[in-house]
Scaffold this motif. Structure first.
Motif, mmCIF file in Angstrom:
data_model
loop_
_atom_site.group_PDB
_atom_site.id
_atom_site.type_symbol
_atom_site.label_atom_id
_atom_site.label_comp_id
_atom_site.label_asym_id
_atom_site.label_seq_id
_atom_site.Cartn_x
_atom_site.Cartn_y
_atom_site.Cartn_z
ATOM 1 N N PRO A 1 -1.515 -1.885 -5.188
ATOM 2 C CA PRO A 1 -2.570 -1.177 -5.606
ATOM 3 C C PRO A 1 -2.308 -0.005 -6.465
ATOM 4 C CG PRO A 1 -2.605 -1.802 -3.221
ATOM 5 C CD PRO A 1 -1.146 -2.152 -3.831
ATOM 6 N N THR B 1 3.899 -0.195 5.687
ATOM 7 C CA THR B 1 2.650 -0.076 5.031
ATOM 8 C C THR B 1 2.290 -1.297 3.991
ATOM 9 O OG1 THR B 1 3.999 0.981 3.142
ATOM 10 C CG2 THR B 1 3.108 2.424 4.826
ATOM 11 N N ILE C 1 -8.557 1.403 -0.492
ATOM 12 C CA ILE C 1 -8.877 0.286 -0.021
ATOM 13 C C ILE C 1 -10.373 0.178 0.077
ATOM 14 C CG2 ILE C 1 -8.588 -1.685 1.620
ATOM 15 C CD1 ILE C 1 -6.124 -0.015 2.281
ATOM 16 N N ASP D 1 -3.199 5.108 -0.491
ATOM 17 C CA ASP D 1 -4.083 3.889 -0.312
ATOM 18 C C ASP D 1 -4.576 4.085 1.207
ATOM 19 O OD1 ASP D 1 -3.974 2.466 -2.910
ATOM 20 O OD2 ASP D 1 -1.951 1.926 -2.267
ATOM 21 N N LEU D 2 -3.824 4.265 2.041
ATOM 22 C CA LEU D 2 -4.362 4.115 3.273
ATOM 23 C C LEU D 2 -5.143 5.361 3.858
ATOM 24 C CD1 LEU D 2 -0.866 2.540 4.799
ATOM 25 C CD2 LEU D 2 -2.960 1.603 4.399
ATOM 26 N N ASN E 1 -6.866 -7.151 -6.417
ATOM 27 C CA ASN E 1 -6.485 -5.905 -6.966
ATOM 28 C C ASN E 1 -7.389 -5.754 -8.308
ATOM 29 O OD1 ASN E 1 -4.934 -3.715 -7.232
ATOM 30 N ND2 ASN E 1 -3.150 -4.646 -8.003
ATOM 31 N N THR F 1 -8.258 -1.279 -4.354
ATOM 32 C CA THR F 1 -8.239 -2.831 -3.882
ATOM 33 C C THR F 1 -9.242 -3.252 -3.087
ATOM 34 O OG1 THR F 1 -5.759 -2.499 -4.104
ATOM 35 C CG2 THR F 1 -6.478 -4.252 -2.957
ATOM 36 N N PHE G 1 0.853 -1.326 0.089
ATOM 37 C CA PHE G 1 0.010 0.268 0.122
ATOM 38 C C PHE G 1 0.719 1.346 -0.031
ATOM 39 C CE2 PHE G 1 -3.251 -2.859 2.216
ATOM 40 C CZ PHE G 1 -4.097 -2.897 1.252
#
Length: 322
Positions: free
Chosen positions: A198, A184, A203, A10-11, A219, A225, A6
């Motif tokens: 990703p 990560t 996410i 993404d996070l 994915n 993702t 990630f």
């Protein structure tokens, strides 16, 4: 081991699916139908009944849906509308169909003429696929869909509450040791060793009422993702839950009863006696609640003592729905 690399983007973009996905749940139900490992008694009974009732037109799907629920991705698009999902399946590009079916069939028996027809984009084979999906949905999910959808929204409300209190790491900690963070990078227990990148698309968390195995990560060709995880209550438990009791609809009757008696510490034998279940069943329910962060357990000699966590007390108090 599967490693998901990630990015910070993404996070920062973690969302929950708004609705359950009919074809996703169907694919996971067909995968569960073929599994024998670690299923609860209610799921064993459900699976036996499903094996008897599954129409012949739907059985062809078992050739291309493996027990591990690891594909093919084109067969279970994560969309909330059945008709839209079927349209997505039927318009999948031939190259993607071939690559996904090869991934699934590499470890299985020689493909049938029907599966070879799917890869070749033959009209008769794809007409049969459409009929198989409709037949399977009608047999497996159509009658239970309203209850499943209600359970989904209760599950989602609980997990959003968890996410707001514990963050993503704390929310995903319920699935240890299946998931582990290294910076990560999310490591997922998996029979094969590979990596997913990703690339900053975010996410999306999607609970499933038909899957009780390890969390699944896909994915997607476009979009975030997908992290599919088993909900607190499975489809058979949802079917028996009263519509006016959200706690039972979220956990299932027996598991909700177990949680309610743990407002003070009880050992496994005491849980079994009070709830009216076997010690092995009491231990199993406590383990599920512990993995969900609702119960804590400690060993004292030969006895194991269990009690509610603060999250479990929140759930009993109904604060997660406020």
């Amino acid at each position: 081991m599967l490693r998901v690399h990630f990015t910070a983007e993404d996070l920062l973009d973690v969302t929950f699916a708004e609705e359950p996905a009919p074809l996703m749940e169907l694919g996971l139900a067909l995968a569960t139908l073929q599994r024998d490992d670690g299923l609860e008694p209610a799921l064993h009974r459900w699976r036996r009944g499903l094996r008897c009732e599954l129409p012949g037109a739907a059985r062809a799907l078992l050739e291309i849906v493996p027990p591990a629920a690891n594909g093919p991705l084109f067969l279970d698009p994560p969309v909330a509308d059945l008709e839209h999902g079927l349209e997505r399946v039927m318009t999948t590009p031939r190259g993607f169909v071939e690559s996904e079916l090869h991934k699934v069939l590499d470890s299985r028996a020689r493909p049938s003429s029907w599966t070879r027809g799917l890869m070749a984009r033959e009209g008769a084979a794809w007409k049969g696929l459409h009929a198989s999906l409709r037949s399977a949905y009608g047999s497996v999910l159509s009658r239970s869909w309203p209850g499943l959808r209600n359970g989904f929204h209760l599950e989602r409300a609980w997990r959003v509450h968890q996410l707001s209190r514990a963050g993503l790491r704390g929310t995903l900690a319920a699935w240890e040791p299946d998931l582990r963070w290294r910076g990560t990078v999310l490591e997922v227990r998996h029979p094969r060793d590979f990596d997913i990148v990703p690339a900053g698309r975010g996410i999306r968390l999607l609970p499933s009422m038909c899957w009780t195995g390890r969390p699944l990560i896909a994915n997607q060709p476009a979009g975030p993702t997908l992290l599919v995880y088993p909900a607190l209550a499975s489809l058979p438990q949802l079917a028996a839950a009263p519509a006016d009791d959200p706690l039972v609809a979220l956990l299932g009757f027996t598991r909700a009863y177990v949680l309610s008696v743990l407002t003070r510490p009880r050992n496994t034998s005491e849980i079994a006696a009070e709830v009216g279940i076997s010690k092995s069943s009491a231990s199993q329910h406590a383990a599920v609640l512990r993995r969900a962060g609702l119960v804590t357990s400690r060993r004292d000699g030969k006895a194991v003592w269990h009690s509610c966590t603060s999250a479990g007390l929140d759930l009993l108090a109904g604060q997660w729905r406020s």
